[in-house]
Design an enzyme around this catalytic site. Structure first.
Site, PDB file in Angstrom:
ATOM      1  N   GLU A  84       0.870  -1.165   0.000  1.00  0.00           N
ATOM      2  CA  GLU A  84       0.000   0.000   0.000  1.00  0.00           C
ATOM      3  C   GLU A  84       0.905   1.212   0.000  1.00  0.00           C
ATOM      4  OE1 GLU A  84      -2.108   2.685   2.822  1.00  0.00           O
ATOM      5  OE2 GLU A  84      -3.571   1.057   2.718  1.00  0.00           O
ATOM      6  N   CYS A 132      -2.000   8.488   4.063  1.00  0.00           N
ATOM      7  CA  CYS A 132      -2.063   7.981   2.688  1.00  0.00           C
ATOM      8  C   CYS A 132      -3.384   8.343   2.027  1.00  0.00           C
ATOM      9  CB  CYS A 132      -1.882   6.465   2.688  1.00  0.00           C
ATOM     10  SG  CYS A 132      -0.282   5.912   3.306  1.00  0.00           S
TER      11      CYS A 132
END
Length: 474
Positions: free
Chosen positions: A244, A278
Site C-alpha cells: 500500500e 495515505c
C-alpha cells in the site's frame, strides 16, 4: 524525559552498534534518543532465525496462535500511553490522536486473533471415492516494512495477520519512528516463541537488505518510490508482494451540496494529522456554482487550526515529521503560486523551532502543477474549479495514483457514476473518512497492489494448496 524514554535510552546505550539514528522531536528539535542501527549480518541472522522458527509456528494450532496474539494485544494495551507518547515525540501527531491510533492497532490485533482460526479452505466436488480440497497454508517468513505516519496501527494490522496465519515475521519499522517501532517490537516479542518475530532498526539500507533476503512474502506500507524498489527485489527473489503505497486522493464537491458542510469535510480530509495520511484529501475539484462560498468556508476553517507541539492538549495541528518533508511541501506550494495559483491562507514558513507548516489553501490551481500531480503529504488543499460533475470525474481520475477518492453529492445518480467510474481502490461518498471495519480494496497503479486490510489480508499471507486424496487399489 518520560520514564519510557529513559528506559529505552538505557537499553540503546547498552546495545553495541557501529551506526546510530539520532531522532529529534519535530516540534522543538529536542532529542528523543539515539537508536542503534543493526549491522548487515544481523539482518541475515534475523531471516535465518525466522526460517528456523517458521515450521514450529506453522504447526502451532490456530487457536494457540490466536491466544498469543490476544495476549500481545493485552500487553500493548498496558503500554498504550507510552506508545502514544513516543509517536507524538517522533512524528508530531497530537497525543490524543496518537492514543486513538494505538487503540485502533490494539483493536486490529484482536480482530485478526478472532479471524485467524476461522480462515478456511474449501472442499471440491471430485470423484465419489476421493477427497479433493483447497487448503490454506502459511507462506513461511514474512518481511513487514511499515511507515512512520501511523506506526502502531499499520504495524499491528500487518503483523497480526501474518502471525495468526502461521508466518514468522521480520519487522522493519520506519527510521522516522524508530523508538515507537522498537517498543512495539519488544512488546510483541515478549509474548511469542523465540524467532517468531524479530525487529530490525535502521534506515533504507537495512530495509533494502531485508527485501533481498530469501523471505516468502513482503508486506510494505510507505512511499511509492520505495514500493517500486521493493517490487524489483521481490521479482528477483520470488517473494509474494503486498504494497500500500502513496496516494493523491481527490475530493469532488458537487453543485448541490452545502458549501459550509463540504468545506468542513475538505478541511478534515486535507489537514488531519497535518496531511500526513495515505488517504488524505490532496486535491479538490469543486463545481463553479458553489466554488466561491466553498473557498471562503475552507479558508475560514483552515485558519481555525491551532499549530503547536503534539504534547500540548490545545494543539489541533502538529508539526510535519521533519524539516526535510516540510521543505518538499513548501516547494510544491511555492511552485504553484509562481505558476498562478491564488494563496488563500498559509503557505509561509513559521518562525521558531520545529517542522511546522500552516494549513494552506490554494485556489485556481492547474493540472500541470506538482501540487496536483505529486503526493504532498502535508496540510495543503489545492482547489480546482470545474464546470460540471463530468469534468470533475475526468480530472479526478487522472494521474499516477489510485488509492482512494471522496465525492460529496446529493445526487444518487452522480454517486453511482462516481463509484463505478473512478479507478481507485476505495470510493467514499459524503464522508471523507467513513467506512465499515473490515473493508479491503485493491489499490491501483503507483498506489500499490494486494489487500492491505480486512479478512482478505489473511489471504495475502497464505498460499493455497490443492489436495486430491484417492484410495489405493484393493
Amino acid at each position: 524525559m518520560r520514564d519510557i524514554e529513559r528506559v529505552l535510552t538505557e537499553e540503546w546505550a547498552a546495545t553495541p552498534a557501529d551506526e546510530w539514528i539520532t531522532k529529534l522531536d519535530p516540534a522543538d528539535g529536542s532529542p528523543v534518543g539515539q537508536i542503534p542501527v543493526v549491522p548487515p549480518r544481523r539482518v541475515v541472522e534475523a531471516v535465518q532465525a525466522a526460517r528456523a522458527a517458521a515450521p514450529g509456528w506453522a504447526r502451532t494450532s490456530p487457536a494457540q496462535r490466536a491466544a498469543m496474539v490476544h495476549e500481545a494485544a493485552r500487553a500493548i494495551e498496558e503500554c498504550a500511553d507510552d506508545l502514544a507518547w513516543l509517536t507524538t515525540r517522533e512524528m508530531g501527531r497530537p497525543v490524543g490522536q496518537a492514543a486513538e491510533s494505538v487503540a485502533a492497532g490494539i483493536g486490529t490485533l484482536r480482530q485478526y486473533a478472532e479471524l485467524g482460526p476461522l480462515h478456511r479452505g474449501r472442499s471440491l466436488a471430485g470423484e465419489w471415492g476421493a477427497t479433493d480440497l483447497m487448503t490454506y497454508q502459511p507462506r513461511g517468513v514474512a518481511a513487514v516494512i511499515t511507515p512512520w505516519n501511523d506506526p502502531v496501527a499499520v504495524s499491528c494490522g500487518l503483523i497480526g495477520a501474518a502471525l495468526v496465519t502461521g508466518n514468522s515475521v521480520v519487522y522493519k519499522p520506519s527510521e522516522r519512528t524508530p523508538a515507537t517501532g522498537w517498543l512495539l517490537g519488544r512488546i510483541l516479542d515478549g509474548v511469542l516463541p523465540p524467532g517468531v518475530l524479530t525487529t530490525l532498526s535502521g534506515g533504507p539500507t537495512v530495509g533494502a537488505l531485508l527485501t533481498e533476503q530469501p523471505v516468502d512474502v513482503i508486506a510494505h506500507v510507505g512511499s511509492s518510490a520505495t514500493g517500486r524498489r521493493i517490487a524489483q527485489a521481490a521479482a528477483v527473489t520470488g517473494a509474494a508482494l503486498l504494497r500500500e503505497n502513496g496516494g493523491k486522493d481527490p475530493l469532488i464537491v458537487d453543485a448541490d451540496v452545502d458549501p459550509a458542510w463540504a468545506a468542513e469535510q475538505a478541511a478534515t480530509g486535507a489537514f488531519a494529522n497535518a496531511g500526513q495520511l495515505c488517504v488524505a484529501v490532496e486535491r479538490i475539484y469543486v463545481h463553479e456554482r458553489i466554488a466561491g462560498d466553498f473557498l471562503d468556508e475552507l479558508t475560514k476553517r483552515a485558519e481555525q487550526f491551532r499549530m503547536g507541539p503534539g504534547w500540548d492538549p490545545e494543539t489541533t495541528l502538529g508539526p510535519l515529521v521533519d524539516l526535510a518533508l516540510r521543505e518538499l511541501v513548501h516547494d510544491q506550494v511555492r511552485e504553484a503560486v509562481a505558476a498562478g495559483a491564488e494563496l488563500r491562507c498559509g503557505g509561509e514558513l513559521p518562525g521558531g523551532p520545529g517542522a511546522f507548516y500552516p494549513p494552506t489553501v490554494l485556489a485556481n490551481c492547474a493540472e500541470a502543477m506538482a501540487v496536483l500531480r505529486e503526493e504532498t503529504f502535508g496540510p495543503v488543499a489545492p482547489v480546482v474549479t470545474v464546470g460540471s460533475f463530468e469534468e470533475a470525474l475526468r480530472l479526478a481520475d487522472g494521474g499516477d495514483y489510485g488509492l482512494a477518492a471522496s465525492v460529496l453529492t446529493g445526487s444518487v445518480a452522480h454517486a453511482q457514476q462516481a463509484w463505478r467510474e473512478l479507478d481507485v481502490g476505495t470510493v467514499k461518498v459524503n464522508d471523507v473518512f467513513g467506512g465499515a471495519p473490515g473493508g479491503a480494496a485493491h489499490p491501483r497503479r503507483a498506489s500499490g497492489s494486494g489487500f492491505g486490510y480486512g479478512p482478505e489480508l489473511l489471504d495475502e499471507f497464505t498460499t493455497v494448496k490443492v489436495v486430491h486424496l484417492a484410495p489405493a487399489p484393493a
